[in-house]
Write a protein that holds these residues in place. Structure first.
Motif: not given
Ligand SMILES: Cc1cc2nc3c(=O)[nH]c(=O)nc-3n(C[C@H](O)[C@H](O)[C@H](O)COP(=O)(O)OP(=O)(O)OC[C@H]3O[C@@H](n4cnc5c(N)ncnc54)[C@H](O)[C@@H]3O)c2cc1C
Length: 399
Positions: A77-89, A367-379
């Motif tokens: 997820i990017v902001n108006g300048r194109g900088d990353r503000v959230a996301g996950f692998g 929420m999307l950032n939290a997906f980077a926490i191991p196991g959380l996305a699976t849950f």
């Protein structure tokens, strides 16, 4: 001895060719009829996994699907300048499915499914069903062009705006549940930057715009925006104007993307809707895929579900020796609860796709950032990713 043999399938998208393949494997004589003059290749990319993937494997298609597809690695997820503000692998999806997860252009999947049966079954392009009249032993079908014909059964695989559903069951608005969003997809050549294998998403309250790099120097843009529920424009110019009104003040790459949109000659544009029907068949006519139970793009799984429904409908016809009443009943008993649970899941997800407030956007990003926490996305998404259904094995005479 099959009691029903000749089967007309309206629509050569995803469900239609998959159904033709499995009907042929079961000893039936399917005929595909597609309104478009040729297979539709433009559109958008889909994520493909689960039982639909398993069925495609049984059709011998997965090597080609992976060859033509993409292994997306990040949602950013990017902001108006194109900088990353959230996301996950996005590798979490591959882990949850043991690598049986691929992103592919819908048109490519449709083409592979069609090629699996073309040459072995009749296919008619540039024509459509104009009337259906059922008698005890057959359905008399009138076409938009040319003389009418008789078939034992007619199946609607003609998508969200199904003509077979309209002719046999009633008008669209009786079954369509709009989810409050519209979607547009645009393909552009030579666009930079590309960010290969990354879904880049810019969001503002009530709208998002995504970018994904395709093969052959093409780029896909996906617009999803909240609507008031009123009618949407049905001309290309009107659709372009609406998108400009909604995204015209936005930052990031929006001005450049809107310029590219101005030059476009093709745009996929539709409401984000579900189809909810009390029954998927009547007499000798039945529906599969989006025509029967469209879950909407928010489920991220409509193609796989379309293939599952085609496989089960064909399988039940084989099992019942062509006795359509029994087969149509079993088809629906087996799949209805599963499809309804997928529709509920998509509806829950609607708010997170294009949140309507700044606060909603912030919460979604956390929420999307939290997906980077191991196991959380699976849950969090495991239940929605892993299909709870066990695919039946049918006896295919001709496979
Ligand atoms: C933007 C977007 C993103 C999506 N992302 C995903 C995803 O990530 N994963 C996923 O699995 N699914 C996704 N989907 C959903 C998926 O594309 C559909 O669920 C799937 O295509 C349904 O297949 P179908 O064969 O039932 O209908 P369609 O693919 O819509 O095919 C219907 C066919 O019928 C033809 N037709 C229409 N009217 C007639 C007529 N009167 N006579 C003859 N032919 C007719 C059409 O031309 C078309 O070829 C997405 C959808 C959208 C819009």
């Amino acid at each position: 001895m099959m009691t029903s043999k000749t089967i007309l399938i309206s629509g050569a998208g995803i469900a239609g060719p998959a159904l033709a393949f499995w009907l042929k494997a079961g000893g039936f004589e399917p005929t595909l009829i597609e309104r478009a003059p040729e297979l539709r290749t433009a559109g958008y990319v889909i994520d493909f996994w689960g039982l639909g993937y398993d069925i495609a494997e049984r059709m011998g298609l997965t090597a080609d699907i992976h060859r033509l597809g993409y292994q997306a690695r990040e949602l950013r997820i990017v902001n108006g300048r194109g900088d990353r503000v959230a996301g996950f692998g996005t590798s979490v999806f591959r882990e949850l499915t043991n690598g049986r997860y691929v992103t592919i252009a819908r048109g490519e999947l449709s083409r592979l499914l069609f090629e699996s049966v073309s040459g072995r079954s009749e296919a008619i392009f540039g024509n459509e069903i104009a009337g259906l009249e059922e008698s005890d032993d057959y359905v008399r079908v009138e076409f938009k062009h040319g003389p009418g014909r008789q078939f034992d059964l007619v199946i609607g695989a003609d998508g969200l705006h199904s003509q077979v559903r309209r002719l046999e069951f009633g008008p669209q608005d009786r079954f369509e549940k709009q989810l409050g969003y519209a979607v547009a997809a645009l393909e552009v050549e030579d666009y930079r930057p590309r960010d290969k294998d990354v879904y880049v998403i810019y969001g503002q309250p009530g709208r998002m715009l995504g970018r994904f790099a395709l093969h052959q120097n093409r780029t896909l843009f996906l617009f999803v925006f909240a609507t008031g529920g009123g009618p949407l424009p049905d001309t290309l110019d009107g659709q372009k104007r609406l998108l400009r009104t909604r995204y015209g003040d936005d930052r990031w790459e929006c001005p450049r993307i809107l310029d590219a949109l101005d030059r476009a000659r093709e745009l996929y544009f539709d409401t984000v809707s579900q189809i909810r029907m009390p029954g998927w068949s009547r007499g000798r006519v039945a529906l599969v895929g989006d025509a029967a139970f469209c879950v909407s793009l928010l489920a991220g799984q409509g193609s796989a579900l379309a293939i599952i429904s085609a496989y089960v409908l064909a399988g039940e016809l084989v099992k019942a020796g062509g006795r359509h009443e029994e087969a149509f009943r079993q088809y629906e008993i087996f799949l209805r609860a599963f499809m309804e649970s997928r529709q509920r899941g998509a509806k829950r997800f609607a708010g997170a796709f294009a949140p309507k407030t700044r606060w909603g956007l912030w919460v979604r990003n956390q929420m999307l950032n939290a997906f980077a926490i191991p196991g959380l996305a699976t849950f969090a998404v495991g239940k929605d990713i892993i299909d709870s259904l066990h695919l039946p094995d049918y006896r295919w005479a001709d496979l």
